[in-house]
Design a protein around this motif. Structure first.
Motif, PDB file in Angstrom:
ATOM      1  N   SER A   6       0.848  -1.200   0.000  1.00 36.34           N
ATOM      2  CA  SER A   6       0.000   0.000   0.000  1.00 36.34           C
ATOM      3  C   SER A   6       0.881   1.246   0.000  1.00 36.34           C
ATOM      4  O   SER A   6       2.097   1.150   0.181  1.00 36.34           O
ATOM      5  CB  SER A   6      -0.957   0.009   1.194  1.00 36.34           C
ATOM      6  N   ALA A   7       0.246   2.388  -0.219  1.00 36.76           N
ATOM      7  CA  ALA A   7       1.010   3.628  -0.340  1.00 36.76           C
ATOM      8  C   ALA A   7       0.154   4.825   0.080  1.00 36.76           C
ATOM      9  O   ALA A   7      -1.074   4.748   0.085  1.00 36.76           O
ATOM     10  CB  ALA A   7       1.459   3.804  -1.789  1.00 36.76           C
ATOM     11  N   ILE A   8       0.848   5.898   0.404  1.00 32.85           N
ATOM     12  CA  ILE A   8       0.162   7.130   0.821  1.00 32.85           C
ATOM     13  C   ILE A   8       0.842   8.306   0.124  1.00 32.85           C
ATOM     14  O   ILE A   8       2.056   8.306  -0.084  1.00 32.85           O
ATOM     15  CB  ILE A   8       0.215   7.293   2.365  1.00 32.85           C
ATOM     16  N   GLN A   9       0.062   9.324  -0.211  1.00 28.83           N
ATOM     17  CA  GLN A   9       0.619  10.506  -0.869  1.00 28.83           C
ATOM     18  C   GLN A   9       1.252  11.443   0.162  1.00 28.83           C
ATOM     19  O   GLN A   9       0.655  11.686   1.200  1.00 28.83           O
ATOM     20  CB  GLN A   9      -0.488  11.299  -1.553  1.00 28.83           C
ATOM     21  N   LEU A  54       7.349  19.616  -0.893  1.00 34.39           N
ATOM     22  CA  LEU A  54       7.124  18.203  -1.226  1.00 34.39           C
ATOM     23  C   LEU A  54       8.264  17.342  -0.671  1.00 34.39           C
ATOM     24  O   LEU A  54       8.047  16.298  -0.069  1.00 34.39           O
ATOM     25  CB  LEU A  54       6.990  18.023  -2.745  1.00 34.39           C
ATOM     26  N   ARG A  55       9.466  17.845  -0.860  1.00 36.02           N
ATOM     27  CA  ARG A  55      10.640  17.110  -0.372  1.00 36.02           C
ATOM     28  C   ARG A  55      10.568  16.910   1.148  1.00 36.02           C
ATOM     29  O   ARG A  55      10.872  15.848   1.675  1.00 36.02           O
ATOM     30  CB  ARG A  55      11.892  17.900  -0.736  1.00 36.02           C
ATOM     31  N   LYS A  56      10.133  17.986   1.820  1.00 35.78           N
ATOM     32  CA  LYS A  56      10.006  17.914   3.284  1.00 35.78           C
ATOM     33  C   LYS A  56       8.934  16.881   3.679  1.00 35.78           C
ATOM     34  O   LYS A  56       9.097  16.093   4.600  1.00 35.78           O
ATOM     35  CB  LYS A  56       9.607  19.321   3.780  1.00 35.78           C
ATOM     36  N   LYS A  57       7.846  16.897   2.923  1.00 37.59           N
ATOM     37  CA  LYS A  57       6.725  15.994   3.245  1.00 37.59           C
ATOM     38  C   LYS A  57       7.088  14.522   3.045  1.00 37.59           C
ATOM     39  O   LYS A  57       6.566  13.650   3.719  1.00 37.59           O
ATOM     40  CB  LYS A  57       5.496  16.325   2.371  1.00 37.59           C
ATOM     41  N   ILE A  58       7.968  14.264   2.079  1.00 35.42           N
ATOM     42  CA  ILE A  58       8.390  12.873   1.843  1.00 35.42           C
ATOM     43  C   ILE A  58       9.111  12.345   3.092  1.00 35.42           C
ATOM     44  O   ILE A  58       8.837  11.253   3.578  1.00 35.42           O
ATOM     45  CB  ILE A  58       9.307  12.787   0.594  1.00 35.42           C
TER      46      ILE A  58
END
Ligand code: TYM
Length: 332
Positions: A6-9, A54-58
């Protein structure tokens, strides 16, 4: 041993909806199955994103995975864009997908309406989103995909695409089954309990974020919309607000809804809400503390490097197999 994926955004901060509908289940599954859990940054860019954010959120989402109890010794944890097989397979599946199939996707309809309302054009990426998701899954021959209720339609499309490909080109993909929990698969908005709790909601009182401070959580639960009849009972249709709160309580504690209802018989909503707030705080506070520690450690990069290496090995083989079936490249 079944294989689970599974995966999450990594767009926005996760809500307890994402946690209760998906992430909390991932942690339970890793003990008994071979698991792949990843962060779908390529799905996130189907709507505009700030690059640094986005980079931070990853990294934050990786820290959250680990803080919730995902163990890199048991599960493969990686970032989608670091495994090129996802987009490679997505293209091959795209060439076997019809426009009509994608136009029917309710999430595409909702999201594209939102984009249009903001005066933004509707990106092709948003349209293609479910094919990329199908590739995410079919790349790894998985048995089960634990997701919340809103991903059901995407899973059905994934199964259709796999079956079609197998019929056209010969047995290639395993047909995956969705794994949707009976409780917690659709946590609703706190102020508008007939719509899904969503991290992209404009009103922050509608959701509880995984990073909300204890006092913010208490306030949000206290002000959650219920009804005026004052009876603690589970009835999604006539008492959607209270039923949603009961569901949150049940998924976090593991106590059945019937038992919670029986325990609170005769009590007012105020008492139930304040107890629920403490249940949520007790669940989230340790996760938040672990997350802060992890964010400042080198563990995140180590986990993601190792995960990408493991995932790439599996993905590469599958991409080659599909290319071969479709006649791409040279025969070696
Ligand atoms: P995403 O990032 O929107 O959500 C992650 C997971 O959280 C679930 N979820 C909820 N569950 C219960 N109540 C809610 N209110 C709620 N809101 C969200 C979602 O169902 C999901 O399981 N397309 C996916 C990501 C994805 C994926 C995949 C998932 C990409 N590739 C392959 C599984 C397999 C998505 O946008 O989830």
């Amino acid at each position: 041993m079944a294989r689970i994926l599974s995966a999450i955004q990594p767009s926005g901060t996760l809500t307890i909806g994402n946690y209760l509908g998906a992430l909390k289940n991932f942690v339970k599954l890793q003990d008994e199955h071979e698991c792949l859990f990843f962060i779908v940054d390529q799905h996130a860019i189907t709507v505009p994103q700030d690059r640094l954010e986005l980079r931070k959120k990853i990294k934050e989402l990786t820290a959250l995975y680990l803080a919730c109890g995902l163990d890199p010794e048991k599960a493969t944890i990686f970032v989608q864009s670091e495994v090129p097989g996802h987009t490679q397979l997505a293209w091959m599946l795209t060439c076997n997908t019809s426009m009509g199939e994608l136009e029917r996707m309710t999430q595409f309809k909702d999201k594209s309406q939102k984009q249009a309302a903001k005066g933004q054009g509707i990106g092709v990426g948003l349209f293609m989103y479910p094919v990329l998701m199908a590739a995410d899954i079919l790349l790894y021959d998985v048995d089960f995909v634990p997701v919340g209720d809103d991903q059901k339609q995407h899973l059905e499309l994934t199964r259709d695409l796999a079956e079609r490909f197998n019929n056209r080109f010969g047995e290639t993909f395993k047909i995956p089954e969705p794994l949707i929990a009976k409780t917690g698969a659709r946590i609703m908005s706190l102020q508008e309990p007939t719509k899904k709790m969503s991290k992209s909601d404009d009103n922050p009182r509608n959701f509880i974020l995984m990073t909300d401070e204890p006092n913010v959580i208490r306030k949000k639960i206290k002000s959650a919309v219920t009804d005026s009849d004052g009876i603690i009972a589970f009835d999604r249709e006539n008492k959607p607000g209270l039923s949603n709160l009961l569901e949150i309580y049940s998924v976090i504690t593991g106590e059945s809804i019937d038992s919670i209802v029986a325990r609170y018989e005769g009590c007012g909503y105020g008492q139930f809400k304040s107890d629920l707030a403490e249940v949520v705080v007790a669940e989230l506070e340790p996760i938040q503390n672990r997350m802060k520690e992890l964010l400042n450690s080198p563990i995140i990069d180590e986990v993601l490097d190792r995960g990408a290496e493991q995932a790439n090995k599996l993905a590469f083989k599958k991409v080659k197999k599909v290319e071969h079936k479709m006649g791409l490249g040279r025969k070696k």
